[in-house]
Design a protein around this motif. Structure first.
Motif, mmCIF file in Angstrom:
data_model
loop_
_atom_site.group_PDB
_atom_site.id
_atom_site.type_symbol
_atom_site.label_atom_id
_atom_site.label_comp_id
_atom_site.label_asym_id
_atom_site.label_seq_id
_atom_site.Cartn_x
_atom_site.Cartn_y
_atom_site.Cartn_z
ATOM 1 N N ASP A 153 52.409 -23.776 49.116
ATOM 2 C CA ASP A 153 51.871 -23.722 50.470
ATOM 3 C C ASP A 153 52.351 -22.445 51.155
ATOM 4 N N MET A 154 51.432 -21.547 51.438
ATOM 5 C CA MET A 154 51.762 -20.218 51.956
ATOM 6 C C MET A 154 51.937 -20.164 53.474
ATOM 7 N N GLN A 155 52.073 -21.288 54.157
ATOM 8 C CA GLN A 155 52.044 -21.287 55.617
ATOM 9 C C GLN A 155 53.178 -20.498 56.266
ATOM 10 N N ARG A 156 54.283 -20.256 55.569
ATOM 11 C CA ARG A 156 55.362 -19.442 56.138
ATOM 12 C C ARG A 156 55.109 -17.945 55.967
ATOM 13 N N MET A 157 54.005 -17.612 55.304
ATOM 14 C CA MET A 157 53.697 -16.204 55.029
ATOM 15 C C MET A 157 52.360 -15.862 55.684
ATOM 16 N N LYS A 158 52.292 -15.921 57.004
ATOM 17 C CA LYS A 158 51.021 -15.759 57.704
ATOM 18 C C LYS A 158 51.053 -14.656 58.763
ATOM 19 N N SER A 159 51.948 -13.709 58.608
ATOM 20 C CA SER A 159 52.033 -12.632 59.590
ATOM 21 C C SER A 159 50.795 -11.745 59.519
ATOM 22 N N VAL A 160 50.423 -11.175 60.666
ATOM 23 C CA VAL A 160 49.329 -10.215 60.771
ATOM 24 C C VAL A 160 49.848 -9.003 61.521
ATOM 25 N N GLN A 161 49.794 -7.830 60.888
ATOM 26 C CA GLN A 161 50.419 -6.649 61.478
ATOM 27 C C GLN A 161 49.537 -5.419 61.289
ATOM 28 N N LEU A 162 49.261 -4.714 62.376
ATOM 29 C CA LEU A 162 48.571 -3.427 62.294
ATOM 30 C C LEU A 162 49.557 -2.399 61.772
ATOM 31 N N VAL A 163 49.355 -1.939 60.546
ATOM 32 C CA VAL A 163 50.336 -1.072 59.901
ATOM 33 C C VAL A 163 49.942 0.394 59.945
ATOM 34 N N ASP A 164 48.696 0.710 60.296
ATOM 35 C CA ASP A 164 48.265 2.100 60.403
ATOM 36 C C ASP A 164 47.218 2.177 61.498
ATOM 37 N N ASN A 165 47.598 2.727 62.637
ATOM 38 C CA ASN A 165 46.709 2.773 63.785
ATOM 39 C C ASN A 165 45.597 3.811 63.628
ATOM 40 N N ASP A 166 45.792 4.780 62.751
ATOM 41 C CA ASP A 166 44.769 5.787 62.512
ATOM 42 C C ASP A 166 43.714 5.285 61.525
ATOM 43 N N LEU A 167 44.177 4.736 60.404
ATOM 44 C CA LEU A 167 43.262 4.205 59.398
ATOM 45 C C LEU A 167 42.807 2.792 59.723
ATOM 46 N N LEU A 168 43.417 2.183 60.739
ATOM 47 C CA LEU A 168 43.111 0.813 61.150
ATOM 48 C C LEU A 168 43.355 -0.175 60.010
ATOM 49 N N HIS A 169 44.488 -0.006 59.346
ATOM 50 C CA HIS A 169 44.874 -0.907 58.266
ATOM 51 C C HIS A 169 45.722 -2.041 58.821
ATOM 52 N N VAL A 170 45.390 -3.253 58.427
ATOM 53 C CA VAL A 170 46.072 -4.449 58.899
ATOM 54 C C VAL A 170 46.607 -5.208 57.690
ATOM 55 N N LYS A 171 47.912 -5.505 57.701
ATOM 56 C CA LYS A 171 48.518 -6.268 56.616
ATOM 57 C C LYS A 171 48.545 -7.738 56.999
ATOM 58 N N VAL A 172 48.032 -8.565 56.102
ATOM 59 C CA VAL A 172 47.851 -9.986 56.384
ATOM 60 C C VAL A 172 48.555 -10.805 55.312
ATOM 61 N N GLY A 173 49.435 -11.705 55.735
ATOM 62 C CA GLY A 173 50.116 -12.581 54.801
ATOM 63 C C GLY A 173 49.176 -13.613 54.215
ATOM 64 N N ALA A 174 49.532 -14.110 53.026
ATOM 65 C CA ALA A 174 48.642 -15.004 52.290
ATOM 66 C C ALA A 174 48.409 -16.334 52.987
ATOM 67 N N GLY A 175 49.271 -16.723 53.900
ATOM 68 C CA GLY A 175 49.091 -17.984 54.606
ATOM 69 C C GLY A 175 48.207 -17.892 55.822
ATOM 70 N N ALA A 176 47.767 -16.691 56.181
ATOM 71 C CA ALA A 176 46.973 -16.502 57.399
ATOM 72 C C ALA A 176 45.539 -16.953 57.189
ATOM 73 N N VAL A 177 44.953 -17.485 58.274
ATOM 74 C CA VAL A 177 43.516 -17.741 58.319
ATOM 75 C C VAL A 177 42.894 -16.666 59.207
ATOM 76 N N TRP A 178 41.562 -16.589 59.184
ATOM 77 C CA TRP A 178 40.925 -15.503 59.936
ATOM 78 C C TRP A 178 41.161 -15.602 61.436
ATOM 79 N N ALA A 179 41.408 -16.820 61.945
ATOM 80 C CA ALA A 179 41.750 -16.953 63.366
ATOM 81 C C ALA A 179 42.999 -16.158 63.702
ATOM 82 N N ASP A 180 43.967 -16.124 62.791
ATOM 83 C CA ASP A 180 45.196 -15.356 63.023
ATOM 84 C C ASP A 180 44.889 -13.865 63.141
ATOM 85 N N VAL A 181 43.969 -13.389 62.319
ATOM 86 C CA VAL A 181 43.593 -11.972 62.354
ATOM 87 C C VAL A 181 42.837 -11.659 63.641
#
Length: 499
Positions: free
Chosen positions: A107-135
């Motif tokens: 169960d990946m629910q503890r791994m659900k962080s969502v983080q903008l890691v590159d503001n220029d390229l607009l890259h977002v790192k998403v943990g495996a427990g995240a759902v699209w609502a989190d993003v």
């Protein structure tokens, strides 16, 4: 030589206890290795979307905090030959897809962080427990969004592994096409960072190849600025089905510039015992909406059909995805199904006719909801699928435009499972046969929404399927993800018994 992560775990695996089942021993060992993260009995159960999955009870449910913990869990599962499933959203109706009856549910629910890691390229790192609502919740306040699914509670990694149709596919392709990097645990316990440059084959496979290659622990996706905010819904009289399907054909062939997505839904409305047809449009501006449409030529051509209902919203991506959730309420037994056809009103209407004929066999079932959604797959979307070496789906842009037709079915009672199983078998067979008769069938099957008895990977085409099987042999020569993770769609090639 074993990878470091596996060496650490193997050194503390408990000896097998005579009289204990392998999964019982594996779970007890995991409770020693990962204290506070392993749950047994009723606490191991998960309140999942579909009853098919919610009713399954694993031997234990484990909540890893990071990829290294996932590696440990996988190594223990292999050592004891205990089957497992990965829970990273849990909105598949496929029994055992993300909940391992009698096995280990990761169960990946503890791994659900969502983080903008590159503001220029607009890259977002998403943990495996995240759902699209989190993003969406993270990006909406920034006037940004991502090419995620139209339902807020769908898992990010699961949708990417299967493809992922989005509100925004016309502009950016499917969800899998916006993935730029994966953190994943291989079958031997190795943790790898997968990009088009570092592991081009595995990167290809993870973008649409399903859960056959690795356990994804996070993914980096491309976001975009200024998402559309106009969402419209119109309900029409079914007497003008042909007109609605002609408009679907026209839009799919040449999508208006302000339209980002169109979905046409045909369903059985239980309260009124009527068939209904509706259109949903997502746009950067308010699309042109008709208040009436003419009946087809030769069919009361001097008359018009007025729209029955029109709703116009300005909403954030999160708000609209949550509104879509209403159509997919939890707590039911569910089946999905899918077929891909050429973009033509003739086949769209033929499928609707077959649907009408078959629905009468199940219309008395308690808690019934049944509808089909026609999803445009435009040439522009197919071109977007060729980025970074292309995805694994095996669809050539020259095949387009196409229509993905998805079946959505839910009901209340366990006693109706056999009735619904037969219905799905007949309907998917009739859809395929009718499309073949008209010369309008495309072999592709949308993995995220396919019926569990459909042969998804045969529709990927020989070239893609051969490549996927070769990659699978290279990254998982023992067939761990084929044999110990049996839930969901497998590549189907025989693998040698694991040592």
């Amino acid at each position: 030589m074993l990878p470091i992560a596996s060496v650490v775990v193997l050194s503390i695996i408990s000896p097998f206890v005579r009289g204990q089942l392998p999964c019982d021993s594996a779970c007890r060992n995991l409770s020693e290795i990962l204290p506070g993260s392993v749950f047994f009995g009723q606490t191991a159960k998960s309140n999942l979307w579909s009853n098919f999955q919610a009713e399954s009870v694993p031997q234990c449910r484990v909540e890893p905090q990071d990829a290294f913990a996932v590696s440990k869990i996988l190594t223990v599962a292999k050592a004891y030959q205990c089957h497992f499933a990965v829970l990273a959203g849990g909105t598949s109706p496929f029994r055992y897809a993300s909940n391992a009856e009698g096995g280990i549910t990761i169960d990946m629910q503890r791994m659900k962080s969502v983080q903008l890691v590159d503001n220029d390229l607009l890259h977002v790192k998403v943990g495996a427990g995240a759902v699209w609502a989190d993003v969406y919740r993270e990006l909406d306040p920034r006037n940004m969004s991502a090419t995620g699914t139209r339902n807020s509670l769908t898992g990010v990694t699961g949708s990417i592994l299967g493809g992922g149709i989005s509100f925004f596919s016309q502009r950016f392709g499917w969800s899998c096409d916006t993935a730029v990097a994966f953190e994943a645990v291989l079958a031997n316990g190795t943790l790898v960072n997968v990009t088009h440059n570092s592991y081009p084959d595995l990167f290809f496979a993870l973008r649409g190849g399903g859960n056959n290659f690795a356990i994804v622990t996070s993914v980096v996706i491309e976001a975009f600025r200024d998402p559309p905010t106009w969402y419209t819904f119109q309900l029409w009289d079914i007497g003008i089905l042909g007109v609605i399907f002609q408009r679907l054909q026209d839009y799919t062939a040449q999508m208006p510039s302000e339209v980002w997505q169109l979905a046409t839904t045909f369903g059985w409305h239980v309260p009124t015992r009527q068939f209904v047809i509706s259109e949903r449009i997502v746009g950067s501006g308010l699309p042109k909406l008709s208040s009436s449409l003419h009946y087809p030529a030769g069919e009361l051509s001097s008359k018009q059909s007025n729209v029955r209902e029109t709703y116009i919203y300005q909403r954030s991506t999160l708000q609209m995805s949550q509104k879509m959730d209403i159509m997919n309420a939890p707590g039911f037994y569910n089946y999905f199904g899918s077929v891909t056809v050429k973009n033509h009103a003739t086949i769209h209407l033929a499928l609707a006719d077959a649907f009408c004929e078959e629905v009468f066999s199940i219309q008395k079932a308690a808690g019934l909801q049944i509808y089909i959604v026609y999803n445009p797959l435009t040439v522009e979307t197919l071109r977007k699928m060729q980025t970074r070496g292309g995805n694994a789906l095996g669809i050539d842009p020259k095949d387009g435009p196409l229509t993905i037709v998805n079946i959505n079915l839910h009901w209340n009672s366990e006693s109706d499972i056999w009735l619904m199983t037969n219905f799905m078998r007949r309907l998917t067979t009739r859809f395929r046969q009718r499309a073949e008769e008209l010369g309008m069938l495309h072999p592709y099957l949308f993995q995220n929404h396919a019926y569990e008895e459909q042969d998804v990977f045969s529709g990927y085409g020989n070239e893609s399927l051969r490549r996927l099987r070769r990659i699978r042999k290279e990254v998982d020569p023992e067939g761990v993800f084929q044999k110990l993770q049996p839930g969901f769609f497998k590549l189907g090639e025989h693998v040698d018994s694991m040592s």
